[in-house]
Design a protein around this motif. Structure first.
Motif, mmCIF file in Angstrom:
data_model
loop_
_atom_site.group_PDB
_atom_site.id
_atom_site.type_symbol
_atom_site.label_atom_id
_atom_site.label_comp_id
_atom_site.label_asym_id
_atom_site.label_seq_id
_atom_site.Cartn_x
_atom_site.Cartn_y
_atom_site.Cartn_z
ATOM 1 N N ASN A 420 0.805 -1.233 0.000
ATOM 2 C CA ASN A 420 0.000 0.000 0.000
ATOM 3 C C ASN A 420 0.834 1.277 0.000
ATOM 4 O O ASN A 420 0.374 2.323 0.453
ATOM 5 N N HIS A 421 2.049 1.200 -0.486
ATOM 6 C CA HIS A 421 2.867 2.408 -0.650
ATOM 7 C C HIS A 421 2.580 3.030 -2.014
ATOM 8 O O HIS A 421 2.535 2.326 -3.028
ATOM 9 N N ILE A 422 2.450 4.363 -2.017
ATOM 10 C CA ILE A 422 2.242 5.063 -3.285
ATOM 11 C C ILE A 422 3.591 5.212 -3.985
ATOM 12 O O ILE A 422 4.592 5.582 -3.355
ATOM 13 N N VAL A 423 3.610 4.907 -5.276
ATOM 14 C CA VAL A 423 4.847 5.035 -6.055
ATOM 15 C C VAL A 423 4.596 5.967 -7.248
ATOM 16 O O VAL A 423 3.653 5.759 -8.013
ATOM 17 N N HIS A 424 5.414 6.992 -7.376
ATOM 18 C CA HIS A 424 5.335 7.898 -8.525
ATOM 19 C C HIS A 424 6.381 7.488 -9.556
ATOM 20 O O HIS A 424 7.506 7.146 -9.193
ATOM 21 N N ILE A 425 5.987 7.551 -10.809
ATOM 22 C CA ILE A 425 6.915 7.192 -11.881
ATOM 23 C C ILE A 425 6.935 8.375 -12.860
ATOM 24 O O ILE A 425 5.871 8.795 -13.327
ATOM 25 N N HIS A 426 8.101 8.911 -13.139
ATOM 26 C CA HIS A 426 8.171 10.066 -14.040
ATOM 27 C C HIS A 426 8.596 9.625 -15.433
ATOM 28 O O HIS A 426 9.629 10.014 -15.960
ATOM 29 N N GLN A 427 7.787 8.748 -16.003
ATOM 30 C CA GLN A 427 8.044 8.204 -17.342
ATOM 31 C C GLN A 427 6.701 7.887 -17.982
ATOM 32 O O GLN A 427 5.695 7.799 -17.273
ATOM 33 N N ASN A 428 6.712 7.650 -19.272
ATOM 34 C CA ASN A 428 5.506 7.127 -19.909
ATOM 35 C C ASN A 428 5.500 5.616 -19.683
ATOM 36 O O ASN A 428 6.391 4.919 -20.152
ATOM 37 N N VAL A 429 4.501 5.126 -18.995
ATOM 38 C CA VAL A 429 4.533 3.705 -18.628
ATOM 39 C C VAL A 429 3.886 2.811 -19.689
ATOM 40 O O VAL A 429 3.941 1.582 -19.586
ATOM 41 N N ALA A 430 3.260 3.418 -20.680
ATOM 42 C CA ALA A 430 2.589 2.653 -21.750
ATOM 43 C C ALA A 430 1.677 1.567 -21.162
ATOM 44 O O ALA A 430 1.743 0.402 -21.555
ATOM 45 N N ALA A 431 0.888 1.954 -20.196
ATOM 46 C CA ALA A 431 -0.053 1.011 -19.569
ATOM 47 C C ALA A 431 -1.232 1.838 -19.076
ATOM 48 O O ALA A 431 -1.224 3.061 -19.186
ATOM 49 N N LYS A 432 -2.257 1.145 -18.569
ATOM 50 C CA LYS A 432 -3.436 1.900 -18.146
ATOM 51 C C LYS A 432 -3.756 1.626 -16.664
ATOM 52 O O LYS A 432 -3.292 0.620 -16.104
ATOM 53 N N PRO A 433 -4.572 2.497 -16.050
ATOM 54 C CA PRO A 433 -4.926 2.277 -14.650
ATOM 55 C C PRO A 433 -5.485 0.877 -14.449
ATOM 56 O O PRO A 433 -6.249 0.376 -15.273
ATOM 57 N N GLY A 434 -5.066 0.240 -13.362
ATOM 58 C CA GLY A 434 -5.500 -1.125 -13.087
ATOM 59 C C GLY A 434 -4.463 -2.149 -13.509
ATOM 60 O O GLY A 434 -4.440 -3.256 -12.987
ATOM 61 N N ASP A 435 -3.577 -1.780 -14.460
ATOM 62 C CA ASP A 435 -2.513 -2.708 -14.863
ATOM 63 C C ASP A 435 -1.481 -2.814 -13.738
ATOM 64 O O ASP A 435 -1.265 -1.861 -12.984
ATOM 65 N N ILE A 436 -0.852 -3.969 -13.683
ATOM 66 C CA ILE A 436 0.221 -4.150 -12.701
ATOM 67 C C ILE A 436 1.541 -4.189 -13.460
ATOM 68 O O ILE A 436 1.699 -4.978 -14.389
ATOM 69 N N ILE A 437 2.455 -3.302 -13.080
ATOM 70 C CA ILE A 437 3.759 -3.264 -13.761
ATOM 71 C C ILE A 437 4.873 -3.368 -12.712
ATOM 72 O O ILE A 437 4.641 -3.097 -11.533
ATOM 73 N N SER A 438 6.062 -3.738 -13.165
ATOM 74 C CA SER A 438 7.193 -3.836 -12.239
ATOM 75 C C SER A 438 8.047 -2.583 -12.339
ATOM 76 O O SER A 438 8.348 -2.113 -13.446
ATOM 77 N N VAL A 439 8.406 -2.027 -11.203
ATOM 78 C CA VAL A 439 9.291 -0.860 -11.204
ATOM 79 C C VAL A 439 10.407 -1.071 -10.186
ATOM 80 O O VAL A 439 10.243 -1.815 -9.217
#
Ligand code: SAH
Ligand code: SF4
Ligand code: F3S
Length: 454
Positions: A420-439
């Motif tokens: 439940n930690h919020i993570v900000h990404i300053h890139q174009n992630v080429a994904a949509k809300p609800g998708d799970i991505i690895s960072v």
């Protein structure tokens, strides 16, 4: 029939947010549509909270604002719902005659039906609280648009995560707390109703569900939830919900440590989609204070629970609630709360100055703590928590985390880890809300992390 619009403003906890959805859905069935601007709405509903005096003041000042709005738009109807409505009832209309309707916490399910007879509700107060209340089966209508359900720090509205109320009310009577008075006796929903609701949500694309109750640990203790299975408890329900295919993340809130069972602790080691995150409100670090709060556990047992949770799930992120300046809290009691903070090293906490609530036992206690002392203790607690949160968050730097995305822009995105930690990404992630991505986490602040795509 002329179409009417409504606007709901939600205060308070997640349960109120879910209740707002239920009201919205009920109104939708009777032809109301959700409007974007409060001042233009035919019906304004304030879904209120009375947990602390400040929460109630917010409602009162909003009602003051609405008096002027209603002068400009006299057709507007104003409804007060939720915990203030339940507690204050007719007094709200006596103080604020521009309020048309007061609806209690058990009376929201057929709001639309009630309002159909629109001309007759002026001055009406519906706040019956039944002891043998049965929560109606109310399947979510996934078409309902909830974009106006406002609460700035709430995870709503997110089309891929939902709250699901599994029980109502509370029988614990912690001496400071209004909830047993505003939400009535504890009652758990049927397992079958809950599981049906989970299926509807998952089929509609929901990936994360948070089960809600004032004390989910005592689910199934006050009424039968599974015919023929008298000892069915929260751990059993969790397993059943977690097994619904397609549900990726499962959370729950909130828990009184006095009812935390070994079975539930074990779930953190055995249910793969149960998120490694636990909000376990401790309220105070001193046994003497806990006793006067009527919490029915000790710091020793609480610490043992923490130890067991970490044994089952070493990566678990623990958060808590603390009340500062409870009547009679000595310097030494407060030091014990600070010591607990050091010992557990919570990932985060919510801390509040004790606030007198009408009708509660603690409001009659005589040894109230001076406001300045409360403020000073609260600041010390929060400063230290902020430092600890930062230290804990730094532990994530260099690790790879799975983030469920909440917002995605041209060159930025935001999501949450399973902890439940919020993570900000300053890139174009080429994904949509609800998708799970690895960072990969590369920066930690007190309240959030930053990461980059890998
Ligand atoms: N059911 C949860 C608490 C729900 S209320 C539990 O048992 O832990 C959310 C939080 O509000 C509580 O954990 C408590 O920290 C705080 N709170 C409740 N009543 C309060 C009061 N009178 N003054 C200050 N904080 C209060
Ligand atoms: Fe309030 Fe205690 Fe019930 Fe939580 S368990 S809602 S603090 S009375
Ligand atoms: Fe507030 Fe009622 Fe929730 S008092 S915290 S809205 S249960």
């Amino acid at each position: 029939m002329e179409q009417k619009s409504f606007y709901i403003k939600t205060f308070g906890c997640q349960m109120n947010e879910r209740d707002s959805e239920i009201m919205a859905q009920s109104l939708g069935t009777f032809g109301y549509i959700e409007g974007m601007e409060i001042q233009d709405a035919d019906l304004v509903i304030l879904n209120t909270c009375s947990i602390r005096a400040k929460a109630e003041q917010k409602v009162m000042s909003m009602l003051g604002y609405l008096r002027k709005t209603k002068q400009k738009n006299p057709a507007m109807k104003i409804c007060v719902a939720g915990c203030v409505a339940q507690q204050e009832g007719v007094k709200i209309i006596e103080k604020m005659p521009h309020v048309d309707l007061v609806v209690g916490t058990q009376n929201i399910y057929n709001l639309g039906e009630f309002l159909e007879n629109r001309d007759e509700f002026k001055g009406k107060v519906i706040t019956d609280l039944q002891d043998n209340y049965k929560i109606p089966k109310f399947l979510p209508d996934m078409v309902v648009d909830t974009t106006n359900i406002e609460n700035s720090d709430s995870p709503y509205p997110k089309p891929f995560r939902k709250f699901l109320t599994i029980m109502q009310g509370c029988n614990n009577y912690c001496s400071y707390c209004v909830v047993p008075y505003t939400r009535g006796r504890e009652v758990s929903r049927l397992v079958s109703d809950i599981v049906d609701e989970v299926h509807v949500l998952v089929a509609a694309g929901i990936k994360e569900i948070t089960l809600l109750g004032q004390n989910v640990n005592s689910y199934g203790q006050t009424n039968e939830v599974f015919p023929g299975r008298p000892n069915y408890g929260f751990a059993d329900l969790l397993k059943k919900v977690a097994a619904v295919e397609g549900l990726q993340r499962l959370r729950f809130t909130t828990s009184n440590p006095k009812d935390l069972t070994e079975n539930l602790i074990e779930c953190f080691g055995s249910i793969p989609n149960l998120c490694p995150q636990f909000h376990l409100p401790v309220q105070a670090g001193s046994d003497a204070v806990l006793k006067r709060m009527n919490r029915k556990y000790t710091i020793k047992t609480y610490l043992e629970q923490i130890r067991q949770l970490r044994k089952q799930c070493p990566e678990i992120a623990l958060t808590t609630d603390v009340i500062i300046g409870f009547p009679g809290e000595t310097d030494d009691d407060f030091q014990q709360t600070m010591a607990l903070l050091e010992e557990v090293q919570f990932h985060g906490s919510f801390s509040f100055k004790y606030s007198d609530r009408p009708g509660t036992r603690a409001s009659d206690f005589t040894d109230k703590i001076d406001e300045t002392i409360k403020s000073e203790r609260l600041a010390r607690f929060q400063n230290r928590q902020d430092e600890i949160s930062l230290e804990r968050n730094k532990e994530y730097i260099g690790t790879i985390k799975k983030i469920m995305l909440e917002t995605c822009g041209e060159d930025s995105a935001k999501g949450r880890t399973d902890t439940n930690h919020i993570v900000h990404i300053h890139q174009n992630v080429a994904a949509k809300p609800g998708d799970i991505i690895s960072v990969k986490i590369n920066f930690a602040g007190q309240h959030s992390l930053k990461g980059e795509l890998i």
